[in-house]
Design a protein around this motif. Structure first.
Motif: not given
Length: 285
Positions: A272-273, A267
């Motif tokens: 955002r992953r 992450q």
């Protein structure tokens, strides 16, 4: 922008740009037999040298560095800013080489001037632009130039990938409750208990029952941890698409939230992953 994502090659480009800027104030010509009091113009006295060598080199270096520091690559006409920067640096080196061979330009075409040569400014400009272009081209190819220019600060007790984090879930060094542990259960900092997978009981203590031990710490439990990458690494979408959604930069800590085989789900700072496929050499906090 993240300056910690800059590489050693970017440092060479920055140094060459500084050298080019200094060279622009030195003599453009070297006139044989000229007295010391003769006023010889600098590189700024020639429009072709200023545009083709000085400004092209400085702009190219700026594009290379800015493109590296941006969290996501910016494109112009389908090309990355870094690619434009590399093209500018090569063009500047080419123009500097031409001015070394013919510093007077069309002025000596009639054969009237034979004692004009390249001055100190032109020679240093050629060295700077050649060094700049070489570093810009070779940085993605040479591992020594890919290393981080500003190394990540080491945590208090760094551990290799695969070991148990000392601080549990959170920023490196933070004393927090491990992922998946309940208050009062084994594994909580400051509370007595067995390590992950079951520790050896002390002599004289009763042997714990296998079902209770398994209930206290499930097998294969994953604890999120912070990590840093040694070189820029692409982060891919979790749906398996081949296009990277972000680039992990050296010198920045990222949170690993899940493990999928040899890959990690990481992450970024903006939430955002994605999947980190290359986990070799990462530094764990």
């Amino acid at each position: 922008m993240n300056i910690r994502s800059l590489t050693r090659g970017d440092g060479v480009v920055i140094g060459a740009a500084v050298l080019l800027f200094i060279a622009s104030f030195l003599d453009i010509y070297s006139i044989e037999g000229a007295p010391d009091s003769a006023e010889i113009p600098s590189l700024w006295g020639s429009g072709s040298v200023v545009l083709g060598v000085v400004l092209a080199g400085v702009i190219g270096a700026a594009l290379v560095v800015v493109a590296r520091a941006l969290p996501q690559p910016r494109k112009v006409a389908g090309l990355d800013l870094g690619q434009f920067g590399v093209a500018f640096t090569v063009f500047a080196a080419w123009c500097a080489l031409g001015n070394i061979f013919d510093p007077a330009g069309a002025f000596d075409n009639d054969g009237g001037v034979d004692n004009i040569g390249a001055g100190t400014g032109l020679v240093l400009a050629l060295v700077a632009t050649l060094l700049m272009a070489a570093a810009a081209v070779a940085t993605p190819l040479v591992p020594a130039l890919k290393g981080s220019l500003i190394p990540a600060a080491r945590p208090a007790a760094p551990q290799p990938y695969g070991g148990q984090p000392q601080g549990g879930y959170g920023y490196p060094g933070a004393q927090q409750q491990p992922y998946g542990a309940q208050p009062g259960q084994p594994g909580q900092p400051g509370q007595p208990g067995h390590s992950f997978g079951g520790g050896q009981p002390q002599p004289g203590q009763p042997q714990p029952q296998a079902p209770q031990q398994a209930q206290a710490q499930p097998a294969g439990d994953f604890s999120p941890f912070w990590f840093a990458v040694p070189v820029p690494r692409p982060l891919f979408a979790e749906d398996g698409s081949p296009t990277p959604i972000a680039e992990l930069a050296p010198g920045t800590w990222y949170l690993a939230v899940e493990q999928r085989g040899a890959n990690l789900v990481a992450q970024t700072q903006d939430g955002r992953r994605g999947v980190l496929q290359d986990t070799s050499g990462i530094q764990r906090g």
